[in-house]
Write a protein that holds these residues in place. Structure first.
Motif, mmCIF file in Angstrom:
data_model
loop_
_atom_site.group_PDB
_atom_site.id
_atom_site.type_symbol
_atom_site.label_atom_id
_atom_site.label_comp_id
_atom_site.label_asym_id
_atom_site.label_seq_id
_atom_site.Cartn_x
_atom_site.Cartn_y
_atom_site.Cartn_z
ATOM 1 N N ALA A 241 0.557 -1.099 -0.308
ATOM 2 C CA ALA A 241 0.110 -0.098 -0.058
ATOM 3 C C ALA A 241 0.741 1.450 0.192
ATOM 4 O O ALA A 241 -0.037 2.043 -0.772
ATOM 5 C CB ALA A 241 -1.116 -0.090 1.147
ATOM 6 N N GLN A 242 2.578 1.100 0.531
ATOM 7 C CA GLN A 242 2.793 2.067 0.621
ATOM 8 C C GLN A 242 3.573 2.768 -0.352
ATOM 9 O O GLN A 242 3.318 3.639 -1.085
ATOM 10 C CB GLN A 242 4.196 2.714 1.789
ATOM 11 N N TRP A 243 4.770 1.949 -0.970
ATOM 12 C CA TRP A 243 5.448 1.864 -2.410
ATOM 13 C C TRP A 243 4.626 1.690 -3.077
ATOM 14 O O TRP A 243 4.850 2.574 -4.509
ATOM 15 C CB TRP A 243 6.682 1.335 -2.195
ATOM 16 N N GLY A 244 3.408 1.438 -3.654
ATOM 17 C CA GLY A 244 2.842 0.738 -4.472
ATOM 18 C C GLY A 244 2.029 2.469 -5.227
ATOM 19 O O GLY A 244 2.017 1.972 -6.081
ATOM 20 N N TYR A 245 2.124 3.177 -3.925
ATOM 21 C CA TYR A 245 0.997 4.415 -4.599
ATOM 22 C C TYR A 245 2.140 4.765 -5.209
ATOM 23 O O TYR A 245 1.449 5.581 -6.386
ATOM 24 C CB TYR A 245 1.190 4.945 -3.140
ATOM 25 N N THR A 246 3.390 5.006 -5.374
ATOM 26 C CA THR A 246 4.313 5.191 -6.478
ATOM 27 C C THR A 246 4.520 4.896 -7.356
ATOM 28 O O THR A 246 4.900 5.098 -8.169
ATOM 29 C CB THR A 246 5.926 5.890 -5.323
ATOM 30 N N ALA A 247 4.760 3.810 -7.354
ATOM 31 C CA ALA A 247 4.685 3.080 -8.657
ATOM 32 C C ALA A 247 3.576 2.761 -9.393
ATOM 33 O O ALA A 247 3.699 2.502 -10.398
ATOM 34 C CB ALA A 247 4.944 1.357 -8.057
ATOM 35 N N VAL A 248 2.031 3.211 -8.816
ATOM 36 C CA VAL A 248 1.162 3.272 -9.868
ATOM 37 C C VAL A 248 0.739 4.167 -10.205
ATOM 38 O O VAL A 248 0.866 5.448 -9.982
ATOM 39 C CB VAL A 248 -0.374 1.800 -9.126
ATOM 40 N N ARG A 249 0.139 4.370 -11.728
ATOM 41 C CA ARG A 249 0.167 5.875 -12.323
ATOM 42 C C ARG A 249 -1.249 6.753 -11.087
ATOM 43 O O ARG A 249 -1.845 5.280 -10.969
ATOM 44 C CB ARG A 249 0.027 5.939 -13.065
ATOM 45 N N PRO A 250 -1.484 7.732 -11.992
ATOM 46 C CA PRO A 250 -2.667 7.773 -10.650
ATOM 47 C C PRO A 250 -4.235 7.080 -11.910
ATOM 48 O O PRO A 250 -3.949 7.145 -12.924
ATOM 49 C CB PRO A 250 -3.189 9.352 -11.298
ATOM 50 N N GLY A 251 -5.503 6.670 -11.025
ATOM 51 C CA GLY A 251 -6.054 6.078 -11.826
ATOM 52 C C GLY A 251 -5.891 4.643 -12.096
ATOM 53 O O GLY A 251 -6.727 3.694 -12.496
ATOM 54 N N GLY A 252 -4.523 3.745 -11.266
ATOM 55 C CA GLY A 252 -4.532 2.539 -11.696
ATOM 56 C C GLY A 252 -4.512 2.002 -10.383
ATOM 57 O O GLY A 252 -5.621 2.992 -9.521
ATOM 58 N N HIS A 253 -4.120 0.323 -10.568
ATOM 59 C CA HIS A 253 -5.246 -0.173 -9.179
ATOM 60 C C HIS A 253 -4.565 -0.699 -8.482
ATOM 61 O O HIS A 253 -2.958 -1.349 -9.701
ATOM 62 C CB HIS A 253 -6.702 -1.013 -9.837
ATOM 63 N N LEU A 254 -4.878 -1.175 -7.202
ATOM 64 C CA LEU A 254 -3.492 -2.192 -6.265
ATOM 65 C C LEU A 254 -4.720 -3.078 -6.205
ATOM 66 O O LEU A 254 -5.669 -2.754 -5.653
ATOM 67 C CB LEU A 254 -2.920 -1.500 -5.172
ATOM 68 N N LEU A 255 -4.212 -4.369 -6.539
ATOM 69 C CA LEU A 255 -5.360 -5.538 -6.218
ATOM 70 C C LEU A 255 -4.903 -6.110 -5.724
ATOM 71 O O LEU A 255 -4.064 -7.088 -5.680
ATOM 72 C CB LEU A 255 -5.306 -5.837 -7.407
ATOM 73 N N VAL A 256 -4.829 -7.074 -4.154
ATOM 74 C CA VAL A 256 -4.259 -8.200 -3.118
ATOM 75 C C VAL A 256 -5.143 -9.256 -3.353
ATOM 76 O O VAL A 256 -6.880 -8.649 -2.379
ATOM 77 C CB VAL A 256 -3.127 -7.802 -2.685
#
Ligand SMILES: C[S@@+](CC[C@H](N)C(=O)[O-])C[C@H]1O[C@@H](n2cnc3c(N)ncnc32)[C@H](O)[C@@H]1O
Length: 296
Positions: A241-256
């Motif tokens: 959740a932390q570093w993913g926010y940098t890696a994902v573009r605005p509008g992109g998703h984190l799915l776990v």
């Protein structure tokens, strides 16, 4: 019949396919309700045939090499080794995925996570995807297979797991970039492609103190680094959740993928770290097993 009815009997030299299946089913009944089906799968593997071809060859004799190999595979299964390990492969999202003791055996509930990923990416052209903690590479392979236009990369801390994942990508003819990578490292974002449309992960989620609650087959045959988190069940979700926010573009998703009892905690964690439109979904058995959020 050249086999005796005793379960302790040995498989006779020169026996026919149907005799070998009958012999194996008798032995396998003790460990699995689907004894006849498992016997067919094991013998089909040994003879390099489909189950249908096997049925057509019911009266054909086994070679001595086949008899010995089949006997050894049945013995491993009777001792409780999971079928996927005995066969050396499993089916995931319609793909043949090789497995070894170095990787988690892909689970059916993870196929539901792949399904959700495909839905999130439905309107994204040439999506950029990273699969963190790829294990056998099953998620990365399924996504690349379903979305050939995607740029798929995947990473794992285990070099042995990465070897299996790489072998799967090659065997399936899928162009995937495999990274040696630690999702718990402070600089994890720097090790993955940037501007991701989707960061996806099925990370380890069992805290060490819950080891006793796992079934013996999971404890004995899945690699510990694929299961356990140390004292903190949320450790890897927090990192993602932390570093993913940098890696994902605005509008992109984190799915776990999550533990059935852990989805609420993971959703809360996502919101705390700025992810919006946070959703949970159930697996095919109706248990909450995945969480996703969008970078606003
Ligand atoms: C639950 S398994 C999931 C494997 C595969 N994605 C699947 O769904 O079948 C978790 C994976 O995370 C990997 N892993 C554990 N700690 C890690 C870390 N710090 N960084 C990257 N991968 C890690 C393990 O080696 C394992 O392959």
């Amino acid at each position: 019949m050249s086999t005796s009815s005793s379960e302790d009997s040995e498989l006779s030299a020169g026996c026919a396919v149907h005799e070998a299946l009958h012999w194996a089913a008798q032995h396998l009944e003790a460990v699995d309700g689907r004894a006849h089906q498992q016997a067919r799968w094991l013998l089909a593997e040994v003879r390099g045939q489909s189950s249908t071809q096997l049925a057509a060859d019911a009266r054909a004799p086994l070679t001595e090499a086949q008899r010995q190999q089949f006997t050894a595979l049945v013995a491993r299964r009777v001792q409780g080794e999971p079928l996927q390990h005995v066969l050396g492969h499993t089916n995931f999202y319609g793909l043949r995925i090789q497995v070894s003791p170095d990787v988690l055996i892909p689970r059916p509930e993870t196929e539901a996570v792949v399904e959700q990923a495909l839905a999130l990416l439905a309107n994204v052209e040439a999506p950029r995807i990273f699969d963190a903690g790829t294990g056998s590479g099953c998620i990365a392979c399924a996504l690349k297979h379903e979305r050939p236009d995607a740029q798929v990369a995947a990473g794992d801390v285990s070099e042995a797991a990465l070897d299996v994942a790489r072998a799967n990508g090659t065997a399936l003819g899928l162009d995937i970039a495999w990274h040696s990578f630690d999702m718990d490292a402070p600089d994890a974002a720097a090790a993955v492609p940037n501007a991701l449309d989707l960061l996806i992960s099925n990370p380890p989620y069992v805290p060490d103190h819950e080891a006793d609650t796992l079934s013996a087959v999971v404890r004995d045959y899945d690699p510990p680094e694929a299961l356990f988190t140390g004292p903190d069940a949320l450790r890897f979700y927090r990192a993602l959740a932390q570093w993913g926010y940098t890696a994902v573009r605005p509008g992109g998703h984190l799915l776990v993928e999550t533990h059935a009892d852990g989805a609420d905690d993971v959703a809360r964690l996502f919101r705390m770290h700025g992810w919006t439109d946070v959703h949970q979904n159930n697996d095919w058995a109706g248990r909450p097993r995945m969480v996703w959020g969008r970078r606003s």
